[in-house]
Design a protein around this motif. Structure first.
Motif, PDB file in Angstrom:
ATOM      1  N   VAL A 102      50.651 109.458 134.488  1.00 30.80           N
ATOM      2  CA  VAL A 102      52.037 109.927 134.481  1.00 30.80           C
ATOM      3  C   VAL A 102      52.493 109.979 133.024  1.00 30.80           C
ATOM      4  O   VAL A 102      52.669 108.949 132.382  1.00 30.80           O
ATOM      5  CB  VAL A 102      52.942 108.989 135.298  1.00 30.80           C
ATOM      6  CG1 VAL A 102      54.399 109.456 135.210  1.00 30.80           C
ATOM      7  CG2 VAL A 102      52.483 108.923 136.748  1.00 30.80           C
ATOM      8  N   ILE A 103      52.665 111.189 132.506  1.00 27.94           N
ATOM      9  CA  ILE A 103      53.024 111.335 131.092  1.00 27.94           C
ATOM     10  C   ILE A 103      54.470 110.915 130.882  1.00 27.94           C
ATOM     11  O   ILE A 103      55.387 111.467 131.482  1.00 27.94           O
ATOM     12  CB  ILE A 103      52.837 112.785 130.610  1.00 27.94           C
ATOM     13  CG1 ILE A 103      51.360 113.179 130.667  1.00 27.94           C
ATOM     14  CG2 ILE A 103      53.366 112.939 129.197  1.00 27.94           C
ATOM     15  CD1 ILE A 103      51.080 114.560 130.109  1.00 27.94           C
ATOM     16  N   ARG A 104      54.655 109.925 130.040  1.00 22.77           N
ATOM     17  CA  ARG A 104      55.987 109.520 129.596  1.00 22.77           C
ATOM     18  C   ARG A 104      56.085 109.844 128.117  1.00 22.77           C
ATOM     19  O   ARG A 104      55.099 109.784 127.381  1.00 22.77           O
ATOM     20  CB  ARG A 104      56.195 108.022 129.826  1.00 22.77           C
ATOM     21  CG  ARG A 104      55.881 107.594 131.244  1.00 22.77           C
ATOM     22  CD  ARG A 104      57.004 107.012 132.033  1.00 22.77           C
ATOM     23  NE  ARG A 104      57.927 106.177 131.328  1.00 22.77           N
ATOM     24  CZ  ARG A 104      57.995 104.846 131.496  1.00 22.77           C
ATOM     25  NH1 ARG A 104      57.147 104.221 132.290  1.00 22.77           N
ATOM     26  NH2 ARG A 104      58.932 104.161 130.876  1.00 22.77           N
ATOM     27  N   GLY A 105      57.296 110.189 127.660  1.00 23.35           N
ATOM     28  CA  GLY A 105      57.474 110.641 126.286  1.00 23.35           C
ATOM     29  C   GLY A 105      56.873 109.718 125.244  1.00 23.35           C
ATOM     30  O   GLY A 105      56.107 110.134 124.379  1.00 23.35           O
ATOM     31  N   GLY A 106      57.197 108.412 125.334  1.00 20.41           N
ATOM     32  CA  GLY A 106      56.701 107.469 124.349  1.00 20.41           C
ATOM     33  C   GLY A 106      55.194 107.372 124.333  1.00 20.41           C
ATOM     34  O   GLY A 106      54.568 107.182 123.283  1.00 20.41           O
ATOM     35  N   ASP A 107      54.588 107.484 125.526  1.00 22.27           N
ATOM     36  CA  ASP A 107      53.125 107.419 125.650  1.00 22.27           C
ATOM     37  C   ASP A 107      52.456 108.583 124.921  1.00 22.27           C
ATOM     38  O   ASP A 107      51.528 108.404 124.144  1.00 22.27           O
ATOM     39  CB  ASP A 107      52.742 107.467 127.133  1.00 22.27           C
ATOM     40  CG  ASP A 107      51.922 106.260 127.551  1.00 22.27           C
ATOM     41  OD1 ASP A 107      51.677 105.393 126.714  1.00 22.27           O
ATOM     42  OD2 ASP A 107      51.545 106.206 128.722  1.00 22.27           O
ATOM     43  N   LEU A 108      52.935 109.782 125.202  1.00 18.85           N
ATOM     44  CA  LEU A 108      52.329 110.981 124.640  1.00 18.85           C
ATOM     45  C   LEU A 108      52.580 111.093 123.141  1.00 18.85           C
ATOM     46  O   LEU A 108      51.664 111.371 122.362  1.00 18.85           O
ATOM     47  CB  LEU A 108      52.878 112.216 125.346  1.00 18.85           C
ATOM     48  CG  LEU A 108      52.430 113.578 124.808  1.00 18.85           C
ATOM     49  CD1 LEU A 108      50.920 113.747 124.939  1.00 18.85           C
ATOM     50  CD2 LEU A 108      53.169 114.704 125.534  1.00 18.85           C
ATOM     51  N   TYR A 109      53.806 110.842 122.735  1.00 15.96           N
ATOM     52  CA  TYR A 109      54.194 111.101 121.351  1.00 15.96           C
ATOM     53  C   TYR A 109      53.799 109.985 120.389  1.00 15.96           C
ATOM     54  O   TYR A 109      54.118 110.044 119.201  1.00 15.96           O
ATOM     55  CB  TYR A 109      55.692 111.393 121.276  1.00 15.96           C
ATOM     56  CG  TYR A 109      56.035 112.740 121.874  1.00 15.96           C
ATOM     57  CD1 TYR A 109      56.098 113.884 121.092  1.00 15.96           C
ATOM     58  CD2 TYR A 109      56.246 112.874 123.241  1.00 15.96           C
ATOM     59  CE1 TYR A 109      56.390 115.117 121.649  1.00 15.96           C
ATOM     60  CE2 TYR A 109      56.542 114.103 123.809  1.00 15.96           C
ATOM     61  CZ  TYR A 109      56.614 115.221 123.008  1.00 15.96           C
ATOM     62  OH  TYR A 109      56.897 116.446 123.571  1.00 15.96           O
ATOM     63  N   GLN A 110      53.066 108.984 120.890  1.00  8.75           N
ATOM     64  CA  GLN A 110      52.453 108.011 119.985  1.00  8.75           C
ATOM     65  C   GLN A 110      51.513 108.711 119.016  1.00  8.75           C
ATOM     66  O   GLN A 110      51.229 108.218 117.928  1.00  8.75           O
ATOM     67  CB  GLN A 110      51.681 106.955 120.769  1.00  8.75           C
ATOM     68  CG  GLN A 110      52.556 105.852 121.333  1.00  8.75           C
ATOM     69  CD  GLN A 110      51.743 104.716 121.899  1.00  8.75           C
ATOM     70  OE1 GLN A 110      50.691 104.342 121.372  1.00  8.75           O
ATOM     71  NE2 GLN A 110      52.213 104.132 122.989  1.00  8.75           N
ATOM     72  N   TYR A 111      51.026 109.855 119.431  1.00  7.45           N
ATOM     73  CA  TYR A 111      50.122 110.638 118.582  1.00  7.45           C
ATOM     74  C   TYR A 111      50.753 110.913 117.223  1.00  7.45           C
ATOM     75  O   TYR A 111      50.069 110.935 116.195  1.00  7.45           O
ATOM     76  CB  TYR A 111      49.784 111.960 119.276  1.00  7.45           C
ATOM     77  CG  TYR A 111      48.888 112.871 118.474  1.00  7.45           C
ATOM     78  CD1 TYR A 111      47.500 112.754 118.536  1.00  7.45           C
ATOM     79  CD2 TYR A 111      49.423 113.864 117.646  1.00  7.45           C
ATOM     80  CE1 TYR A 111      46.673 113.586 117.799  1.00  7.45           C
ATOM     81  CE2 TYR A 111      48.610 114.713 116.917  1.00  7.45           C
ATOM     82  CZ  TYR A 111      47.241 114.562 116.991  1.00  7.45           C
ATOM     83  OH  TYR A 111      46.429 115.396 116.248  1.00  7.45           O
ATOM     84  N   GLN A 112      52.074 111.109 117.192  1.00  3.92           N
ATOM     85  CA  GLN A 112      52.774 111.460 115.962  1.00  3.92           C
ATOM     86  C   GLN A 112      53.231 110.248 115.163  1.00  3.92           C
ATOM     87  O   GLN A 112      53.702 110.399 114.032  1.00  3.92           O
ATOM     88  CB  GLN A 112      54.001 112.326 116.290  1.00  3.92           C
ATOM     89  CG  GLN A 112      53.663 113.684 116.895  1.00  3.92           C
ATOM     90  CD  GLN A 112      54.902 114.482 117.222  1.00  3.92           C
ATOM     91  OE1 GLN A 112      55.889 113.943 117.739  1.00  3.92           O
ATOM     92  NE2 GLN A 112      54.874 115.770 116.912  1.00  3.92           N
ATOM     93  N   SER A 113      53.122 109.057 115.728  1.00  2.00           N
ATOM     94  CA  SER A 113      53.609 107.851 115.041  1.00  2.00           C
ATOM     95  C   SER A 113      52.664 107.438 113.923  1.00  2.00           C
ATOM     96  O   SER A 113      51.434 107.529 114.072  1.00  2.00           O
ATOM     97  CB  SER A 113      53.742 106.691 116.039  1.00  2.00           C
ATOM     98  OG  SER A 113      54.628 107.035 117.074  1.00  2.00           O
ATOM     99  N   PRO A 114      53.205 106.975 112.800  1.00  2.00           N
ATOM    100  CA  PRO A 114      52.351 106.467 111.718  1.00  2.00           C
ATOM    101  C   PRO A 114      51.525 105.272 112.211  1.00  2.00           C
ATOM    102  O   PRO A 114      52.011 104.470 113.020  1.00  2.00           O
ATOM    103  CB  PRO A 114      53.363 106.031 110.642  1.00  2.00           C
ATOM    104  CG  PRO A 114      54.622 106.745 110.976  1.00  2.00           C
ATOM    105  CD  PRO A 114      54.643 106.908 112.473  1.00  2.00           C
ATOM    106  N   LYS A 115      50.310 105.166 111.729  1.00  2.00           N
ATOM    107  CA  LYS A 115      49.430 104.072 112.152  1.00  2.00           C
ATOM    108  C   LYS A 115      48.806 103.417 110.915  1.00  2.00           C
ATOM    109  O   LYS A 115      47.614 103.578 110.637  1.00  2.00           O
ATOM    110  CB  LYS A 115      48.352 104.604 113.101  1.00  2.00           C
ATOM    111  CG  LYS A 115      48.964 105.242 114.354  1.00  2.00           C
ATOM    112  CD  LYS A 115      47.970 106.007 115.161  1.00  2.00           C
ATOM    113  CE  LYS A 115      48.666 106.684 116.327  1.00  2.00           C
ATOM    114  NZ  LYS A 115      49.609 107.744 115.888  1.00  2.00           N
TER     115      LYS A 115
END
Length: 351
Positions: A102-115
């Motif tokens: 189940v795609i939730r915004g925070g789950d998917l958009y972690q891709y864009q978060s600095p790591k």
């Protein structure tokens, strides 16, 4: 048996109630992390609800039980990809084909978060490996599926589903006929939905500056999220608009929040990513003018359904045509109903 794996939160509590009321108990099991929050959530103790044990002594037994449930399940519905789930799936890749993410915004958009940390980079590698191989993807926003395929190489089958009650128009609280704004009354503006920096409040406030001398009131919910960021928003709002800016720093009970939304004329959600969809759908059903960024995934989805939206890059106080207000309300009621949600879930569970 269908196994749901999730964290206890405001979305899961009503979802569990929906499943237990609409579908046979014996067909669904729930594995919930965040058991320490049980006292503050109205989750009824039932045989089909299991709580993850987070204490050191119980952790191993808890993981074994989760592993056995996952292997026994015909389908596994993943309401998020937390660390525990990632680790279990990583060492049991044979489970991935029967998983529904189940795609939730925070789950998917972690891709864009600095790591910047090594641990964060390792977690992202795990996520990439797993998301690419998941058998199924569940959402009602096709643009999020496109991003999952683009960013992670996801190959799972797409299932359209509203999933949570928060994405459904509650006919008991939304007036059957939208209230049309009196052009001579004060214009009440809702800005954002939380103290998350993704709201981009300050940019939106600057776009409202041409109207600072108008008869307006700007309400800004900041009761949860980053409180240091919230203070920056409050300072900016007061500097630009004085007492026309009203920060909402205390939590509102649900019924009071609904009444508050009914009083709003314009809502501005200047998020850079898919967010605040429950608020957006409810406000459209109420006949409110909603402004979003035109480059977010929900814009295209809502536009394709026929909604009239405002672009947050070009905010105006001019009212929409009454015919468009009524049409927005009709489309919301037709596409975001409890009946639609139950039908979509039934299709996923029975296919």
């Amino acid at each position: 048996m269908i196994l749901h794996i999730a964290t206890v939160n405001k979305f899961m509590v009503p979802f569990i109630s929906l499943i237990n009321n609409e579908f046979p108990d014996q067909d669904h099991e729930f594995w919930l992390s965040g058991a320490r929050k049980l006292k503050s959530t109205p989750i009824e103790r039932r045989k089909n609800i299991h709580f993850d044990k987070d204490t050191l002594g119980d952790r191993a037994l808890s993981l074994i039980k989760l592993f056995l449930l996952m292997n026994r399940a015909e389908k596994i519905i993943l309401h998020g990809l937390n660390r525990r789930v990632l680790n279990v799936l990583l060492v049991n890749p044979h489970l991935l084909k029967k998983c529904y993410w189940v795609i939730r915004g925070g789950d998917l958009y972690q891709y864009q978060s600095p790591k910047p940390k090594v641990s964060q980079k390792i977690k992202e590698l795990k996520r990439s490996f797993i998301i690419k191989r998941l058998g199924h993807i569940v959402t009602y926003i096709p643009g999020d599926v496109e991003l999952a395929r683009k960013w992670y190489g996801a190959t799972g089958k797409y299932h359209e589903c509203l999933i949570y009650i928060s994405n459904v128009v509650d006919f008991d609280i939304v007036p059957e006929s939208p209230k049309i704004q009196n052009p001579d009354s004060k214009i009440k503006i809702l800005l954002g939905n939380s103290a998350d920096p993704s709201n981009n409040h300050i940019e939106a406030l600057e776009r409202l500056l041409p109207y600072k001398e108008h008869d307006i009131k700007i309400y800004c919910p900041l009761s949860y999220g980053d409180q240091s960021y919230a203070q920056k928003v409050i300072d900016s709002g007061h500097n630009h608009f004085g007492d026309k800016f009203v920060p909402l720093t205390s939590f509102l009970a649900f019924d009071k929040y609904v009444e508050f939304l009914k009083s709003i004329d314009i809502a501005i959600f200047n998020h850079h990513r898919q967010q605040a969809m429950g608020n957006t759908i409810t406000l459209l059903a109420m006949g409110k003018r909603v402004f979003l960024r035109s480059d977010v995934t929900q814009w295209k989805m809502l536009e394709n359904l026929g909604f009239t939206l405002g672009d947050s890059a070009d905010i105006t106080l001019r009212p929409f045509d009454n015919s468009k207000i009524y049409e927005n309300s009709r489309i919301a009621r037709e596409n975001f109903s409890r009946r639609t949600l139950v039908r979509q879930l039934t299709k996923i569970f029975e296919e």
